[in-house]
Every structure is written in C-alpha cells, then in structure tokens.
Motif scaffolding. Structure first.
Motif, mmCIF file in Angstrom:
data_model
loop_
_atom_site.group_PDB
_atom_site.id
_atom_site.type_symbol
_atom_site.label_atom_id
_atom_site.label_comp_id
_atom_site.label_asym_id
_atom_site.label_seq_id
_atom_site.Cartn_x
_atom_site.Cartn_y
_atom_site.Cartn_z
ATOM 1 N N LEU A 420 0.810 -1.241 0.098
ATOM 2 C CA LEU A 420 0.180 -0.130 -0.041
ATOM 3 C C LEU A 420 0.915 1.183 -0.049
ATOM 4 O O LEU A 420 0.454 2.209 -0.531
ATOM 5 N N ASN A 421 2.232 1.212 0.781
ATOM 6 C CA ASN A 421 2.894 2.494 0.907
ATOM 7 C C ASN A 421 3.417 2.755 -0.670
ATOM 8 O O ASN A 421 3.447 3.686 -1.308
ATOM 9 N N ILE A 422 3.796 1.482 -1.356
ATOM 10 C CA ILE A 422 4.210 1.747 -2.890
ATOM 11 C C ILE A 422 3.004 2.419 -3.750
ATOM 12 O O ILE A 422 3.159 3.312 -4.489
ATOM 13 N N SER A 423 1.884 1.743 -3.571
ATOM 14 C CA SER A 423 0.825 2.090 -4.561
ATOM 15 C C SER A 423 0.391 3.354 -4.158
ATOM 16 O O SER A 423 -0.044 4.158 -5.212
ATOM 17 N N PHE A 424 0.326 3.921 -2.838
ATOM 18 C CA PHE A 424 0.010 5.484 -2.496
ATOM 19 C C PHE A 424 1.005 6.206 -3.178
ATOM 20 O O PHE A 424 0.683 7.335 -3.918
ATOM 21 N N MET A 425 2.170 6.079 -3.007
ATOM 22 C CA MET A 425 3.301 7.082 -3.812
ATOM 23 C C MET A 425 3.061 6.990 -5.306
ATOM 24 O O MET A 425 3.285 7.950 -6.197
ATOM 25 N N LEU A 426 2.951 5.879 -5.996
ATOM 26 C CA LEU A 426 2.637 5.578 -7.242
ATOM 27 C C LEU A 426 1.400 6.649 -7.869
ATOM 28 O O LEU A 426 1.534 7.272 -8.799
ATOM 29 N N ALA A 427 0.421 6.303 -7.023
ATOM 30 C CA ALA A 427 -0.946 7.313 -7.494
ATOM 31 C C ALA A 427 -0.705 8.407 -7.371
ATOM 32 O O ALA A 427 -1.118 9.327 -8.268
ATOM 33 N N GLN A 428 -0.102 9.081 -6.239
ATOM 34 C CA GLN A 428 0.278 10.343 -6.100
ATOM 35 C C GLN A 428 1.209 10.901 -7.358
ATOM 36 O O GLN A 428 1.093 12.128 -7.735
ATOM 37 N N LEU A 429 2.123 10.147 -7.883
ATOM 38 C CA LEU A 429 2.860 10.463 -8.923
ATOM 39 C C LEU A 429 2.271 10.545 -10.186
ATOM 40 O O LEU A 429 2.675 11.738 -11.114
ATOM 41 N N HIS A 430 1.068 10.081 -10.219
ATOM 42 C CA HIS A 430 0.168 10.246 -11.498
ATOM 43 C C HIS A 430 -0.921 11.374 -11.221
ATOM 44 O O HIS A 430 -1.747 11.607 -12.186
ATOM 45 N N GLY A 431 -0.807 12.074 -10.184
ATOM 46 C CA GLY A 431 -1.662 12.949 -9.892
ATOM 47 C C GLY A 431 -3.105 12.443 -9.250
ATOM 48 O O GLY A 431 -3.987 13.189 -9.155
ATOM 49 N N GLY A 432 -3.116 11.039 -8.784
ATOM 50 C CA GLY A 432 -4.024 10.504 -8.215
ATOM 51 C C GLY A 432 -4.164 10.415 -6.879
ATOM 52 O O GLY A 432 -3.413 10.858 -6.162
ATOM 53 N N ASP A 433 -4.933 9.559 -6.511
ATOM 54 C CA ASP A 433 -5.051 9.102 -5.033
ATOM 55 C C ASP A 433 -5.585 7.816 -4.655
ATOM 56 O O ASP A 433 -6.256 7.061 -5.484
ATOM 57 N N ILE A 434 -5.445 7.349 -3.521
ATOM 58 C CA ILE A 434 -5.869 6.091 -3.127
ATOM 59 C C ILE A 434 -6.928 6.325 -1.751
ATOM 60 O O ILE A 434 -6.420 7.032 -0.767
ATOM 61 N N VAL A 435 -7.854 5.833 -1.948
ATOM 62 C CA VAL A 435 -9.079 6.030 -0.968
ATOM 63 C C VAL A 435 -9.719 4.898 -0.232
ATOM 64 O O VAL A 435 -9.939 3.683 -0.917
ATOM 65 N N LEU A 436 -9.573 4.906 1.203
ATOM 66 C CA LEU A 436 -10.313 3.637 1.747
ATOM 67 C C LEU A 436 -11.652 4.048 2.116
ATOM 68 O O LEU A 436 -11.917 5.171 2.836
ATOM 69 N N GLN A 437 -12.507 3.350 1.634
ATOM 70 C CA GLN A 437 -14.139 3.775 1.968
ATOM 71 C C GLN A 437 -14.302 3.431 3.287
ATOM 72 O O GLN A 437 -14.279 2.434 3.791
ATOM 73 N N PRO A 438 -15.071 4.402 4.150
ATOM 74 C CA PRO A 438 -15.731 4.231 5.342
ATOM 75 C C PRO A 438 -16.715 3.444 5.580
ATOM 76 O O PRO A 438 -17.625 3.343 4.502
#
Length: 458
Positions: A420-438
């Motif tokens: 998840l740490n890698i995924s989060f940083m890769l998403a931000q590099l693309h201008g995106g985001d990773i969200v956990l639904q509450p």
C-alpha cells in the motif's frame, strides 16, 4: 542562633499583624453598632407627622357644619392615635425622655385622651372639639425644638466618634502594611538564601541528568536503529519467501510436467505452459521492481514512462493474472463497455491494482469473492477493489499507507507492509489518490482514483 532569631522576629511581626487587625475589626464593629442604633431624623419626622395629623383633624372638625362628614372625622382621629402610638413606643419615647421631652408627650397623651372620650357623632359641637385640641399645638412647638437640638448634638457627636474611629483604622491599616511588608521582606530574604544554598546541588543534579539523558538517548537511538534494521530485514525475508513462492511454484510445476511426460506435451500445451512460465517470470520481475521502486520513491528518483493507456484494459489484465495464479479465487470484474483513457505508466498502474488484489487474496477467506469495479465520475476514473476479509481497524486507517506498517489484526499473517505504501506513492506521482471507503460492514473497499486529465488534480 541567627536562624532562631529570624524566626522570633517573624513571629513578633505576625503577632503585631494579628493584634492590629483584631483592633481594627473591633472599631468597625463599633461603627456598625452606632449606625444600627442611630435614629437619625426619624424622631423629628415622627413629631412633625403627629402635629400634621392634629392640624388635619382640627380642619376636619371646623368643616363639620358644612360637610357633616363624621366618618372622615373618625378616620382622622384614628390616624392621629396611630401617630401618637409611635411616639409612645421605644426607642422613640426613650429618646424624648433622654432630652426632657417626655413631659410634652404626656401632656399630648392627656389632651388626646380627653378628645377620644368625646362622642364623634355630632352630639358635641365642633367648636368644643376644636377647643380641646387647641392646647396640643403649644406642646408640639417646644417638643420639635428639643428634638431638633438633640438630633444635631447627637449627629455631631456621632460624626466625631466615626472620624476618630476612621483615624484609628487608618493607623491600623498602615500598621498592617508595615507588618506585611516586613514579613514579605523576610520571606524574600529566606527564599534567596535557600536558592543560594541549593545552587551547587541543582547544578550537579542538572549535569548528572544531562549526562544520563545524553547516554540514554544514544542507547535508545542505537536500540531503535537495531530494531528497525532487524524489522526491515525480517520483512524483506518475509517478502522474498512469500511473494516469490507462488511464481516459482508455477514454474517448478510446469517443469515437472515436462520432465515426467515429455512425449505427451502437445504444441498447444507447450505454448500455453510457456506463456504461464512467462507470466510467472513477469510476476517475479514486478516483485523485484516493487522493492527497487520503493527505495527510488523514498529517494524521489523514480521517473514515469507516460503513454496513452486504458484503465479498463489494465484492470482486466490484472484480474486475469490473479486468476491464473489463484484459480480457486473468484474475481468478479464489473466494467463498462467504454474505455477509460488516460495518460500514465502502464506498468506502475498495473502494479497498484495487483497490490490491491494481493491484499484481498491474503486477508480474506478463500470462499469469498473479490469484486473489482470500474467507475467514472465527473473528474475521475475509479478502480475499486472490494474483499470480505478482516478489514482495517478504524484507528489504524490513517497509518496503513506508512512504509512497513501493518495493522494489528493481520500481524500474525505474512506480509511486508510495502504494497500500500508503494501504491499510494505511485498514485500520487500520477496526480491520483488512493481512498479507503469508510463504514464498510465487512472487509475492505479500496479505490484507485485517477484524474481524467492525466495530471495533478487540484
């Protein structure tokens, strides 16, 4: 000896302070008692009211031949008697007696008693009733003079007493300030002496504490570094042993089939199994790239290979790859008929979705499906992965994207805490985001949100 002498001086000052305060309090009580017993101008006002009511009664008598209002006469008579009753009660009567006014009160009582004995029904002529009241005015005049003089004398004496007491209280207050100032000076002097006596001890204690704190900090840092190194090493070994096991097992299984029954392998089977070997090798390369990319990301050194990509096609490929590696798991792909075209690095985006699927595989029961949904909003393309596993505790949701962080409820399971740490940083590099639904009833719903513009989405 000087120590005892200082205590003796302080005790004497405190005693003087207490005695002066008590004396001032007694004087204030004297003023309060004087003010409570002072009748003031009430005595003169009572006499004047009685005289006023007498004149009103006389005027009512003189008007009787014309008005014949005997009810008004009776009312005025009753009011006059009530005024005289006030003059005859204490402390009023005692005040008049003190200043030789009792004889006038007695004469007034006699006159009004004579008047009260007369019937007030018209049988007695008004002039007779008026003549009975006439001598009372001769008594009121000297009584008023005596009361006025008495009140002036008493008021002056009382003001003199109050001024005298005020002077005494002012002296007492000055004494209180002097005693308080002396005690304060004594206190400050002793505190300074105490501080001077403890300077050496405090300095030594501070130096000792600083030395202990410095050495403790050095030991703690060394221990923390060693603990982090061991944890990273164990996590890395866990990642290598767990993540590499599946693709290596696939390659080994295919190689065994080739070795045991080489004559039974057809051309189509050879192509199909060779493809599976290539897929497993690709998986190994992705795992190695994941570890390398993690270091690059933390050093801010990774670069993106941007191209026109379709998020729907990438998600479909990731789901197919996962199904090949885990044939027992049901993966439901919910995708639209259209393409989700955007700019990005295909390999890195695919790695994000594969990390989502790997977590869902690892932390959910084998008989539960994984649902992959592709959605579109006004500004984003969304790839959602839902599982029905253990979920993420609410208090740990903000920490789950940290490097090597793993939730407490999955600490007994194998994992590195890198995905998840890698995924989060890769998403931000693309201008995106990773969200956990509450507010998820069971399991976890995690979303990759990519901007349609393909850049940073402010």
């Amino acid at each position: 000896m000087s120590f005892l002498r200082s205590y003796g001086v302080a005790a004497g000052a405190i005693i003087c302070f207490a005695v002066t305060l008590a004396f001032a309090f007694v004087q204030l009580l004297a003023i309060q008692s004087t003010l409570a017993s002072f009748t003031g101008e009430n005595m003169l006002w009572n006499v004047m009211q009685a005289e006023h009511e007498t004149r009103k009664l006389k005027d009512t008598i003189l008007q009787l031949p014309e008005t014949q209002d005997y009810q008004e006469l009776t009312l005025r008579h009753d009011i006059l008697l009530s005024r005289m009753k006030i003059l005859n009660d204490n402390p009023q009567h005692a005040f008049y007696a003190k200043w030789n006014g009792a004889q006038y009160i007695a004469e007034l009582n006699r006159i009004f008693a004579q008047f009260s004995a007369m019937p007030l029904d018209g049988t007695v002529p008004p002039r007779t009733l008026s003549a009975i009241l006439e001598p009372s005015f001769a008594q009121f005049a000297p009584l008023n003079n005596k009361v006025m003089i008495a009140q002036r004398v008493e008021g002056g004496a009382q003001r003199d007493r109050q001024l005298h007491i005020i002077y005494i209280i002012m002296i007492c207050v000055a004494g209180l300030f002097a005693a308080g100032g002396f005690l304060s000076w004594q206190l400050v002097s002793k505190l300074r002496a105490l501080d001077s006596a403890n300077i050496a001890l405090h300095t030594h204690q501070e130096q000792l504490e600083a030395t202990i704190a410095e050495r403790t900090l050095a030991l703690r840092e060394a221990l923390d570094n060693e603990r982090r190194t061991n944890e990273i090493y164990k996590n890395f070994l866990s990642t290598v042993s767990h993540q590499f096991r599946t693709p290596i097992a696939i390659i080994d299984m295919i190689a065994q089939r080739f070795t045991r029954h080489p004559s039974e392998v057809t051309r189509d089977q050879l192509i199909e199994r060779a493809q599976r070997i290539r897929t497993a090798v690709k998986r190994l390369i992705l795992i190695m790239d994941s570890t390398i990319n993690n270091d690059r990301l933390n050093e801010k050194g990774i670069s993106l290979t941007l191209a026109d990509i379709d998020l729907v096609e990438i998600a479909s490929t990731a789901c197919l790859y996962h199904t090949e590696n885990f044939p027992h798991r049901t993966v439901k792909l919910e995708k639209p008929d259209t393409c989700f075209n955007l700019k990005g690095d295909r390999t890195l985006i695919e790695q994000i979705i594969i990390n989502f699927l790997s977590n869902a595989e690892k932390y959910s029961p084998k008989d539960q499906p994984i649902i992959v949904s592709l959605l579109e909003t006004e500004r984003h393309y969304i790839c959602s992965v839902q599982d029905y596993g253990v979920g993420i505790p609410e208090e740990e949701r903000d920490k789950i994207f940290g490097r090597f962080y793993r939730a407490k409820n999955v600490s007994h399971l194998e994992g590195s805490g890198l995905g998840l740490n890698i995924s989060f940083m890769l998403a931000q590099l693309h201008g995106g985001d990773i969200v956990l639904q509450p507010d998820v009833q069971s399991g976890t719903v995690i979303e990759l949100r990519m901007p349609k513009c393909g850049g940073n989405d402010d």
